[in-house]
Design a protein around this motif. Structure first.
Motif, PDB file in Angstrom:
ATOM      1  N   ILE A  60       1.436  -1.561   0.239  1.00  0.00           N
ATOM      2  CA  ILE A  60      -0.624   0.119   0.209  1.00  0.00           C
ATOM      3  C   ILE A  60       1.163   1.338   0.465  1.00  0.00           C
ATOM      4  O   ILE A  60       0.637   2.384  -0.790  1.00  0.00           O
ATOM      5  CB  ILE A  60      -0.962   0.077   1.361  1.00  0.00           C
ATOM      6  CG1 ILE A  60      -1.808  -1.066   0.815  1.00  0.00           C
ATOM      7  CG2 ILE A  60      -1.686   1.337   1.350  1.00  0.00           C
ATOM      8  CD1 ILE A  60      -2.839  -1.209   1.839  1.00  0.00           C
ATOM      9  N   GLY A  61       2.051   1.348   0.837  1.00  0.00           N
ATOM     10  CA  GLY A  61       2.790   2.234   0.354  1.00  0.00           C
ATOM     11  C   GLY A  61       3.225   2.959  -0.416  1.00  0.00           C
ATOM     12  O   GLY A  61       3.576   3.953  -0.584  1.00  0.00           O
ATOM     13  N   GLU A  62       3.940   1.507  -0.941  1.00  0.00           N
ATOM     14  CA  GLU A  62       4.714   1.586  -2.943  1.00  0.00           C
ATOM     15  C   GLU A  62       3.284   3.010  -3.413  1.00  0.00           C
ATOM     16  O   GLU A  62       3.807   2.878  -4.308  1.00  0.00           O
ATOM     17  CB  GLU A  62       4.861   0.554  -3.480  1.00  0.00           C
ATOM     18  CG  GLU A  62       5.996   0.122  -2.548  1.00  0.00           C
ATOM     19  CD  GLU A  62       5.932  -1.699  -3.393  1.00  0.00           C
ATOM     20  OE1 GLU A  62       5.714  -2.454  -4.640  1.00  0.00           O
ATOM     21  OE2 GLU A  62       7.196  -2.715  -2.272  1.00  0.00           O
ATOM     22  N   ARG A  63       2.127   1.741  -3.800  1.00  0.00           N
ATOM     23  CA  ARG A  63       0.707   2.555  -4.308  1.00  0.00           C
ATOM     24  C   ARG A  63       0.978   3.875  -3.583  1.00  0.00           C
ATOM     25  O   ARG A  63       0.274   4.408  -5.388  1.00  0.00           O
ATOM     26  CB  ARG A  63      -0.021   1.589  -4.038  1.00  0.00           C
ATOM     27  CG  ARG A  63      -1.600   1.262  -4.872  1.00  0.00           C
ATOM     28  CD  ARG A  63      -1.155   0.795  -6.302  1.00  0.00           C
ATOM     29  NE  ARG A  63      -1.407   0.982  -7.185  1.00  0.00           N
ATOM     30  CZ  ARG A  63      -3.196   0.811  -7.619  1.00  0.00           C
ATOM     31  NH1 ARG A  63      -3.592   0.163  -6.395  1.00  0.00           N
ATOM     32  NH2 ARG A  63      -3.986   1.517  -8.269  1.00  0.00           N
ATOM     33  N   LEU A  71       1.955   6.424   7.022  1.00  0.00           N
ATOM     34  CA  LEU A  71       0.638   5.598   6.806  1.00  0.00           C
ATOM     35  C   LEU A  71       0.553   4.614   7.897  1.00  0.00           C
ATOM     36  O   LEU A  71      -0.517   4.445   8.360  1.00  0.00           O
ATOM     37  CB  LEU A  71       1.483   4.677   5.765  1.00  0.00           C
ATOM     38  CG  LEU A  71       0.544   3.296   4.690  1.00  0.00           C
ATOM     39  CD1 LEU A  71      -0.960   3.509   4.515  1.00  0.00           C
ATOM     40  CD2 LEU A  71       1.342   2.109   4.077  1.00  0.00           C
ATOM     41  N   THR A  72       1.609   4.338   8.859  1.00  0.00           N
ATOM     42  CA  THR A  72       0.686   4.078   9.803  1.00  0.00           C
ATOM     43  C   THR A  72      -0.548   4.420  10.629  1.00  0.00           C
ATOM     44  O   THR A  72      -1.202   3.696  11.147  1.00  0.00           O
ATOM     45  CB  THR A  72       2.245   3.031  10.963  1.00  0.00           C
ATOM     46  OG1 THR A  72       3.375   2.678  10.339  1.00  0.00           O
ATOM     47  CG2 THR A  72       1.879   2.605  12.651  1.00  0.00           C
ATOM     48  N   PRO A  73      -0.433   5.472  11.289  1.00  0.00           N
ATOM     49  CA  PRO A  73      -0.931   6.227  12.297  1.00  0.00           C
ATOM     50  C   PRO A  73      -1.955   6.264  10.890  1.00  0.00           C
ATOM     51  O   PRO A  73      -3.472   6.085  11.947  1.00  0.00           O
ATOM     52  CB  PRO A  73      -0.298   7.526  11.904  1.00  0.00           C
ATOM     53  CG  PRO A  73       0.563   7.555  11.921  1.00  0.00           C
ATOM     54  CD  PRO A  73       1.209   6.677  10.915  1.00  0.00           C
ATOM     55  N   LEU A  74      -2.566   5.905   9.927  1.00  0.00           N
ATOM     56  CA  LEU A  74      -3.504   6.262   8.943  1.00  0.00           C
ATOM     57  C   LEU A  74      -4.572   5.057   9.504  1.00  0.00           C
ATOM     58  O   LEU A  74      -5.400   4.958   9.260  1.00  0.00           O
ATOM     59  CB  LEU A  74      -3.134   6.338   7.444  1.00  0.00           C
ATOM     60  CG  LEU A  74      -2.967   7.635   6.708  1.00  0.00           C
ATOM     61  CD1 LEU A  74      -2.543   7.943   5.765  1.00  0.00           C
ATOM     62  CD2 LEU A  74      -4.179   8.337   6.749  1.00  0.00           C
TER      63      LEU A  74
END
Length: 148
Positions: A60-63, A71-74
């Protein structure tokens, strides 16, 4: 003979047009996403998972071109809202996979009207937005290839 173009004028800068359009787009999405209880970055995560459930956090991070610190807090907020679960990968315990919950899958139907509402609010059709999206994505890809 006319005056030469001032390519250093702010309004001539593609980078500024894209930057300011991005801010305007984020503001335009806020009232559309509020009934779903999503922020714009959370909506982007959900879009990826609605396309392909069960992805690893890194995928997901790559996308989305987001690092794990962003990304982690989201993801934690989406999990707390009951939209997804973060599960350990069965083949690699260091890896987290994201699985939509029934509530997260159901949210997709509520979001189905958003692209059309956005187009209407921008005074254009979905085809025009799709064409512009393709052109900007092609530009992004060319820039990325030239400056990896």
């Amino acid at each position: 003979m006319g005056m030469p173009t001032n390519w250093l004028a702010l309004d001539k800068q593609l980078c500024f047009a894209l930057y300011s359009a991005s801010h305007a787009m984020t503001r335009a999405y806020q009232p559309l996403l509020a009934p779903l209880g999503l922020t714009y970055p959370q909506y982007l995560v959900m879009l990826v998972l609605w396309e392909q459930d069960g992805l690893a956090v890194g995928q997901i991070g790559e996308r989305l071109k987001l690092d794990s610190a962003t990304l982690t807090p989201l993801l934690k907020r989406l999990e707390a809202a009951g939209h997804l679960q973060r599960l350990r990968d069965t083949t690699d315990e260091r890896r987290l996979r994201l699985q939509l919950t029934p509530k997260g899958r159901a949210l997709r139907a509520q979001a189905a009207h958003i692209p059309e509402q956005l187009a209407t609010g921008a005074g254009c059709g979905l085809d025009e937005l799709a064409d512009l999206t393709r052109r900007i994505a092609a530009l992004r890809d060319r820039i990325h290839s030239a400056h990896p």
